[in-house]
Design an enzyme around this catalytic site. Structure first.
Site, PDB file in Angstrom:
ATOM      1  N   CYS A   1      -2.701 -71.646  76.840  1.00 45.98           N
ATOM      2  CA  CYS A   1      -3.099 -72.444  75.760  1.00 45.98           C
ATOM      3  C   CYS A   1      -3.853 -71.781  74.778  1.00 45.98           C
ATOM      4  CB  CYS A   1      -4.111 -73.556  76.383  1.00 45.98           C
ATOM      5  SG  CYS A   1      -3.437 -74.375  77.576  1.00 45.98           S
TER       6      CYS A   1
ATOM      7  N   GLY B   1       0.707 -73.060  72.882  1.00 42.76           N
ATOM      8  CA  GLY B   1       0.827 -74.474  73.402  1.00 42.76           C
ATOM      9  C   GLY B   1       1.085 -75.601  72.497  1.00 42.76           C
TER      10      GLY B   1
ATOM     11  N   ASN C   1      -8.468 -72.307  78.200  1.00 40.30           N
ATOM     12  CA  ASN C   1      -7.253 -71.625  78.279  1.00 40.30           C
ATOM     13  C   ASN C   1      -7.204 -70.738  79.448  1.00 40.30           C
ATOM     14  OD1 ASN C   1      -5.980 -68.587  76.388  1.00 40.30           O
ATOM     15  ND2 ASN C   1      -4.879 -69.796  78.038  1.00 40.30           N
ATOM     16  N   GLY C   2      -6.167 -71.014  80.362  1.00 40.07           N
ATOM     17  CA  GLY C   2      -6.070 -70.185  81.731  1.00 40.07           C
ATOM     18  C   GLY C   2      -5.877 -71.257  82.553  1.00 40.07           C
TER      19      GLY C   2
ATOM     20  N   TYR D   1       4.641 -60.381  75.477  1.00 38.76           N
ATOM     21  CA  TYR D   1       5.254 -61.611  75.040  1.00 38.76           C
ATOM     22  C   TYR D   1       4.196 -62.725  74.329  1.00 38.76           C
ATOM     23  CZ  TYR D   1       7.197 -66.342  75.231  1.00 38.76           C
ATOM     24  OH  TYR D   1       7.730 -67.657  74.767  1.00 38.76           O
TER      25      TYR D   1
HETATM   26  P1  AMP Z   1      15.455 -66.551  80.480  1.00 40.10           P
HETATM   27  O1  AMP Z   1      16.578 -65.668  80.468  1.00 40.10           O
HETATM   28  O2  AMP Z   1      15.663 -67.978  80.555  1.00 40.10           O
HETATM   29  O3  AMP Z   1      14.261 -65.998  81.578  1.00 40.10           O
HETATM   30  O4  AMP Z   1      14.483 -66.352  79.142  1.00 40.10           O
HETATM   31  C1  AMP Z   1      14.140 -65.117  78.747  1.00 40.10           C
HETATM   32  C2  AMP Z   1      13.438 -65.442  77.456  1.00 40.10           C
HETATM   33  O5  AMP Z   1      12.270 -66.163  78.039  1.00 40.10           O
HETATM   34  C3  AMP Z   1      13.054 -64.043  76.851  1.00 40.10           C
HETATM   35  O6  AMP Z   1      13.530 -64.247  75.477  1.00 40.10           O
HETATM   36  C4  AMP Z   1      11.683 -64.095  76.775  1.00 40.10           C
HETATM   37  O7  AMP Z   1      11.072 -63.757  75.619  1.00 40.10           O
HETATM   38  C5  AMP Z   1      11.448 -65.678  76.876  1.00 40.10           C
HETATM   39  N1  AMP Z   1       9.978 -65.672  77.696  1.00 40.10           N
HETATM   40  C6  AMP Z   1       9.488 -64.829  78.351  1.00 40.10           C
HETATM   41  N2  AMP Z   1       7.998 -65.396  78.786  1.00 40.10           N
HETATM   42  C7  AMP Z   1       8.143 -66.786  78.317  1.00 40.10           C
HETATM   43  C8  AMP Z   1       7.125 -67.711  78.747  1.00 40.10           C
HETATM   44  N3  AMP Z   1       6.018 -67.706  79.141  1.00 40.10           N
HETATM   45  N4  AMP Z   1       7.613 -68.867  78.125  1.00 40.10           N
HETATM   46  C9  AMP Z   1       8.527 -68.833  77.341  1.00 40.10           C
HETATM   47  N5  AMP Z   1       9.661 -67.977  77.148  1.00 40.10           N
HETATM   48  C10 AMP Z   1       9.410 -66.829  77.712  1.00 40.10           C
END
Ligand code: AMP
Ligand code: SF4
Length: 510
Positions: free
Chosen positions: A26, A53, A127-128, A275
């Site tokens: 968050c 979030g 957040n956490g 990310y």
């Molecule tokens: P997937 O192939 O469904 O595992 O999605 C991969 C994508 O999810 C990548 O483009 C990542 O940038 C993205 N991603 C990584 N961590 C998260 C996260 N916590 N929430 C949403 N997307 C994420």
């Protein structure tokens, strides 16, 4: 309190983010600035933290006489408008944008959490994710249903502590209560709190989630990430240290240290660099964008390939793709277009619509891709759903060869510290070898950046990181029985998932 809110309830339909995407940390924000439009500043700060979030947003504003809380499901722009902000007059405010990790996505769980009775009045944004929620609830003898999330539990513990101290301690009551309650908490927490007269920021002893301190005319600011300072014209003073609490009031800004010194051990979430954080954020004094570009450069050195074009998966893969292209001298190009207006709130009631949703989000540029040997760079693969569908689209668009490069190691272990990735069974790399993943994704080659290179790319080697989702080495004991709705369920073992039961500290099986 004055409470203002709409009448949202949890959406019955399946949402893309709920089913197919992991959720992230968050965003929290706080400002103490007499004479400044604090509600507007908080609105802007939350806007800058929207990526952390998107389920709900809220703020608490004090004018010294009362604390007014406004919170609602949805994006910051849906929750607040000029009219609402105009009524929020005060000299201090805190705010939060939420993704749920413990506690479901409902209005009740939107933040800031508020407590107000007798001489107790405060609000809290978190957040956490705590890892000893169930233990704390049991120790405090709370009946099921008393609290609905780990953040709500912390508020309840603080309120109980304040109620048990004499009324004449009002004012310092929140700080005293924090000194009692904080040492009992385990897990990831960057908190912002306020009562009528002050705002307080707290970071857990591992500093798992970020929190920084900024200065603005006649005041101070707390924010999860530095871009939230930039947008309101504040300048960065410093990061709040792991285990530090800062109190900001009429007397200025001072620190106190509520935790045992032995517990202080910096372990910032490495995924903030990979990310979560905005590319224009600074963490450990390093530019996140530059770190991501370096990840791509290192990836090119580690896993070179002959190709015609390097492309990044928008948005998170783009800086690393730039780095890969620069280092390899292969031309960089845009191969996928992202629909900017599709958020995680996109509703897809059926499985076939969910598959179509990836296409709604990303569409290949046929002219660029057709007949080319392409290197596709992304930051991570978690469940593989999006990546597999995206590769399928690139093949359909005529890609001759597809070489996938990931700027972090395989994501193999669940996160218990504020990112809801689901259980091990849902994590692609927990169940398949790299070669099996290559086959599953239907790519010609697949490489992941090594952990030591990733850490070097952050520019903060030795600063201290959590990398548990990549290594299984958890910096804190993980809960044996953590389910998202554990406080809401009458019998939390009903929804217990065996996959979350497999790990203990250092990833040993239990
Ligand atoms: P997937 O192939 O469904 O595992 O999605 C991969 C994508 O999810 C990548 O483009 C990542 O940038 C993205 N991603 C990584 N961590 C998260 C996260 N916590 N929430 C949403 N997307 C994420
Ligand atoms: Fe970050 Fe992974 Fe650690 Fe969770 S387990 S805090 S996502 S590094």
């Amino acid at each position: 309190m004055n409470a203002m809110a709409g009448n949202s309830s949890a959406d019955e339909n399946t949402k893309i983010g709920e089913d197919d995407s992991p959720r992230e940390a968050c965003g929290v924000f706080g400002v103490y600035a007499p004479g400044q439009p604090v509600a507007h500043l908080t609105y802007l700060g939350l806007y800058a933290l929207q990526h952390r979030g998107q389920e709900s947003a809220g703020m608490a504003v004090s004018n010294g006489d009362s604390l007014t809380v406004v919170k609602e499901m949805g994006l910051v722009s849906n929750v607040f408008n000029e009219q609402t902000l105009a009524t929020l007059d005060g000299y201090l405010a805190i705010g939060q944008t939420r993704y749920s990790t413990t506690g479901s996505s409902t209005w009740r769980n939107a933040q800031p959490v508020y407590r107000g009775f007798n001489h107790v009045e405060f609000a809290l944004g978190h957040n956490g994710n705590l890892v000893n929620t169930e233990e704390l609830a049991a120790q405090s003898g709370m009946l099921p249903g008393t609290v609905a999330s780990d953040s709500d539990l912390v508020a309840e513990l603080l309120a109980n502590e304040m109620l048990s101290s004499p009324e004449d301690e009002q004012g310092s009551g929140l700080e005293n209560a924090l000194c009692e309650v904080l040492p009992r908490l385990k897990g990831a927490f960057s908190f912002v709190l306020s009562d009528r007269d002050q705002i307080i920021g707290v970071r857990d002893p591992n500093g798992l989630r970020p929190l920084c301190l900024g200065r603005i005319d006649n005041g101070w600011v707390l924010a999860s990430e530095t871009p939230a300072l930039d947008v309101i014209g504040a300048h960065m003073v410093r990061e709040i240290s792991p285990g530090e609490a800062v109190v900001i009031n009429n007397d200025g800004c001072r620190s106190f240290w509520p935790f045992d010194a032995d517990l202080i051990d910096p372990k910032l979430c490495l995924f903030e660099f990979v990310y979560f954080a905005r590319p224009d954020a600074f963490l450990y004094g390093q530019s996140v964008h530059h770190a991501r570009v370096r990840m791509g450069e290192f990836l090119s050195k580690q896993a070179p390939v002959e190709a015609d074009l390097v492309m990044g998966v928008p948005e998170s893969g783009i800086p690393a793709a730039e780095g890969y292209a620069r280092e390899s001298c292969i031309p960089y190009g845009q191969g996928l277009v992202k629909n900017r207006y599709i958020g995680r709130t996109f509703i897809a009631p059926t499985q076939s619509m969910r598959a179509a949703a990836v296409r709604m989000k990303l569409n290949p540029l046929r002219d660029t891709i057709d007949g080319q040997r392409i290197v596709v760079v992304d930051d991570s693969i978690v469940r593989g759903t999006t990546t597999r569908a995206m590769i399928h689209m690139l093949r359909e668009a005529g890609a001759k060869e597809v070489h996938m490069r990931i700027s972090s190691p395989p994501y193999r272990w669940p996160c218990f510290y504020g990112m809801d990735t689901g259980s091990r069974s849902e994590l692609l790399a927990a169940n398949l070898t790299v070669d099996e993943i290559r086959e599953y994704l239907n790519v010609d080659t697949l490489s992941y950046l090594d952990l030591n290179r990733l850490i070097e790319a952050t520019g903060a080697v030795g600063a201290g990181f959590c990398s548990a989702c990549l290594t299984g080495e958890y910096p804190l004991d993980v809960p044996v029985n953590l389910t998202k709705q554990l406080l809401e369920s009458q019998n939390s073992t009903d929804s217990f998932d065996n996959n979350t039961h497999l790990f203990s500290k250092k990833g040993e099986g239990v």
